[in-house]
Enzyme design. Structure first.
Site, PDB file in Angstrom:
ATOM      1  N   HIS A  59      56.016 -16.701  44.816  1.00 30.91           N
ATOM      2  CA  HIS A  59      55.866 -17.501  46.029  1.00 30.91           C
ATOM      3  C   HIS A  59      55.278 -16.660  47.153  1.00 30.91           C
ATOM      4  O   HIS A  59      55.468 -15.443  47.213  1.00 30.91           O
ATOM      5  CB  HIS A  59      57.215 -18.085  46.477  1.00 30.91           C
ATOM      6  CG  HIS A  59      58.229 -17.053  46.861  1.00 30.91           C
ATOM      7  ND1 HIS A  59      58.877 -16.255  45.936  1.00 30.91           N
ATOM      8  CD2 HIS A  59      58.717 -16.680  48.079  1.00 30.91           C
ATOM      9  CE1 HIS A  59      59.717 -15.446  46.557  1.00 30.91           C
ATOM     10  NE2 HIS A  59      59.642 -15.666  47.860  1.00 30.91           N
ATOM     11  N   PHE A  60      54.546 -17.336  48.011  1.00 26.35           N
ATOM     12  CA  PHE A  60      54.063 -16.771  49.264  1.00 26.35           C
ATOM     13  C   PHE A  60      54.776 -17.507  50.396  1.00 26.35           C
ATOM     14  O   PHE A  60      55.100 -18.690  50.272  1.00 26.35           O
ATOM     15  CB  PHE A  60      52.549 -16.957  49.406  1.00 26.35           C
ATOM     16  CG  PHE A  60      51.737 -16.221  48.373  1.00 26.35           C
ATOM     17  CD1 PHE A  60      51.214 -14.965  48.639  1.00 26.35           C
ATOM     18  CD2 PHE A  60      51.484 -16.791  47.131  1.00 26.35           C
ATOM     19  CE1 PHE A  60      50.461 -14.288  47.683  1.00 26.35           C
ATOM     20  CE2 PHE A  60      50.732 -16.121  46.163  1.00 26.35           C
ATOM     21  CZ  PHE A  60      50.222 -14.874  46.443  1.00 26.35           C
TER      22      PHE A  60
END
Length: 466
Positions: free
Chosen positions: A291-292
Site C-alpha cells: 500500500h501507498f
C-alpha cells in the site's frame, strides 16, 4: 504559526453522480436497473468484493508526462530570492475550473450505468475529497476525528510541521511482524486489507486505453483491481491508501509496475498539496500488504524545500562528489543537501514509465540488500524522494537518546518529510526545529553507508550522464 484546516470544496459525490445519471436516462425514456450487489455489502470484508460492484475511476494509461514546472515549492535559496512557490496555473485557477461538471455521457457494456467522461484537471482530487468527507459524515469508520488535532509550524528556516495526534498513538493498529527484514512473505493470518470492510473502500483506480479519465459510479471488480481505501487512523484530511492489485495479496515491496501506479495516482490528483508516501518494512510500515499512503497538507513540506546537489560516488581513496547530476533511464538523480537525512531525489523527464523503472528498480536493490526505506512522491508525480532509513537499527542498538525514545516518534515517510506526528501534549508544546532535526538525524545513513546506497540504486543503472 498555526495551521487551520478548512473544509475542501468537493466536485461530486457518488449519490450526485447516480442521481444525474438517472435523470439522463429518464429523459431518454429509460430506467436505471439497480444491481442487488451494488454498494449493498458495506459490512462484508474486501476479500468478498468480487461479488459486489464498486465505483470506478479510470485514467489514461498513456505514458506521456509534461510538467509546466517541476517544483511546486521552491528550495530555501529560491525562497530567499523571492521566487514564488506554486505555478500560476494552479495558484490562479478559479473555483469554476475546479468544479467543472461531468459531461459527455457514453455507455459501457461492462457496467449497469453509463461511464461519464470527466476533465482531467482535479477530478480525482475532488472525488477523493468527496468520498472521504462522505465517510467522515457517516461516522463510526474513523477511529478519531483528525480535524480536531492541533497543528502548528515550528519556528525555523525549514518550517517543520508538528501535529498532536493522541488518537493515532492509542488507537492505531499495532505492527504484527518483525522489523529487521524488509522482505517478508504475505501472511493471511495477520491483518491485511482484504480483511477490511468494504465501506472503507472509496473506489477502484484502473488504467484504461482511453484519452480522458472517466468515472463509473458502479462497476464490477476485476481480480486485478487497484483499490483506494480510507485510512481509518488518518494523519491529515483526505488520508487514503492506494492498494495495488489488492486481491492478489502482494507483500509490502515496491516494483516498477506498482511504482508506476503510485506515480499515476499523484499525476491524476494534480494537486501540489497531495503527497503520496511509502514505508517499507523496517521503515515503519505497519501492514505487510502492499500500500501507498496519501493525504493533503496545505503547506510545503520541509523535504520539498531542501536543496539538492550532484551525487557523491565511491572512488579509490574515499567518497567524492560528482560534478554533474546523473541521468538514469531519462530520469535526473541528485541527492539531498543540507537536510536532516541523506536521500536520493529522482526527477522525471517526459515519461512516468522511465521514472517508475528507475525508482522501482532502486527499491528492489535496497530490498535485496535488506535496507529499510521510505518514498515520498511530490509535485504531481514529477519528483520522488528515496530515503534509506536507519532509525530502527539504531534504536535496537540503543543509540537513540532517551528523550527521543520517550516521545515515541518512529520516523516514517511523513515524519522524514517534516510533518512530525506527536503523541503527547508536552512533546507538542516544546518541539522545535532543533529537536525535529536531531530526531531525524538518527534515521539518516552515514556518508559511507549512503555512498553504498548510491552504488546500489544509481551507479549500477546509469545509462548516460549530462
Amino acid at each position: 504559526m498555526p495551521l487551520t484546516l478548512s473544509r475542501a470544496a468537493t466536485i461530486y459525490s457518488l449519490n450526485q453522480l447516480i442521481e444525474q445519471e438517472e435523470q439522463e436516462l429518464k429523459c431518454l425514456g429509460m430506467k436505471r436497473v439497480p444491481s442487488s450487489a451494488a454498494l449493498n455489502t458495506p459490512e462484508c470484508p474486501v476479500r468478498k468484493v468480487r461479488s459486489s460492484l464498486l465505483p470506478l475511476y479510470s485514467f489514461p494509461s498513456a505514458d506521456g508526462y509534461k510538467a509546466k514546472r517541476i517544483r511546486s515549492f521552491e528550495d530555501l535559496q529560491a525562497v530567499a530570492a523571492g521566487v514564488p512557490d506554486i505555478d500560476d496555473m494552479y495558484r490562479h485557477s478559479s473555483d469554476d475550473e475546479l468544479m467543472m461538471a461531468l459531461e459527455n455521457t457514453s455507455s459501457d457494456s461492462g457496467s449497469s450505468v453509463a461511464a461519464q467522461v470527466v476533465p482531467q484537471r482535479s477530478v480525482l482530487d475532488g472525488l477523493i475529497l468527496a468520498e472521504w468527507e462522505d465517510r467522515a459524515e457517516t461516522g463510526g469508520i474513523f477511529r478519531y476525528d483528525v480535524t480536531a488535532c492541533p497543528t502548528r509550524v515550528m519556528h525555523g528556516t525549514y518550517g517543520f510541521i508538528a501535529q498532536l495526534n493522541e488518537g493515532r498513538a492509542s488507537k492505531k493498529r499495532p505492527t504484527e511482524f518483525c522489523i529487521d527484514q524488509v522482505a517478508q512473505p504475505f501472511d493471511d493470518s495477520k491483518f491485511n486489507f482484504c480483511k477490511a470492510m468494504q465501506r472503507e473502500v472509496l473506489f477502484q483506480f484502473q488504467p484504461s486505453p482511453g484519452t480522458s479519465p472517466s468515472f463509473i459510479p458502479s462497476s464490477p471488480v476485476p481480480e486485478s483491481a487497484n483499490l483506494v481505501f480510507i485510512n481509518v487512523s488518518p494523519i491529515e484530511y483526505g488520508h487514503v491508501l492506494l492498494v495495488p492489485r489488492a486481491l492478489e495479496n502482494l507483500n509490502q515491496l515496491v516494483s516498477p509496475s506498482t511504482m508506476l501506479l503510485a506515480l499515476q495516482f499523484a499525476r491524476e490528483a494534480n494537486n501540489p498539496y497531495f503527497r503520496v508516501g511509502y514505508n517499507s518494512l523496517g521503515a515503519y510500515a505497519t501492514v505487510n500488504h502492499l500500500h501507498f499512503q496519501a493525504y493533503y497538507l496545505a503547506a510545503p513540506m520541509p523535504l520539498e524545500r531542501a536543496p539538492t546537489a550532484p551525487l557523491s560516488c565511491i572512488k579509490s581513496g574515499g567518497v567524492h562528489a560528482a560534478s554533474k547530476p546523473r541521468n538514469t533511464r531519462g530520469v535526473t538523480v541528485t541527492q539531498l543537501a543540507g537536510y536532516a537525512v541523506r536521500g536520493l531525489v529522482f526527477e522525471a523527464g517526459d515519461s512516468l514509465e522511465e521514472m517508475a523503472t528507475a525508482v522501482g528498480t532502486a527499491c528492489e536493490k535496497l530490498t535485496e540488500a535488506n535496507i529499510p526505506h521510505n518514498l515520498m512522491i511530490v509535485d504531481r508525480g514529477a519528483r520522488v524522494f528515496l530515503i534509506p532509513n536507519g532509525f530502527a537499527e539504531r534504536k535496537a542498538k540503543g543509540e537513540v537518546p532517551e528523550d527521543i525514545m520517550d516521545s515515541q516518534v518512529d520516523p516514517a515517510v511523513f515524519e522524514i518529510s517534516g510533518h512530525i506526528v506527536l503523541k503527547r501534549q508536552k512533546d507538542y508544546d516544546i518541539a522545535d526545529q532543533e529537536w525535529a532535526w536531531r530526531m531525524l538525524s538518527y534515521a539518516s545513513f552515514s556518508e559511507e553507508k549512503f555512498a553504498h546506497v548510491v552504488e546500489l540504486c544509481v551507479t549500477s543503472n546509469i545509462s548516460s550522464f549530462y
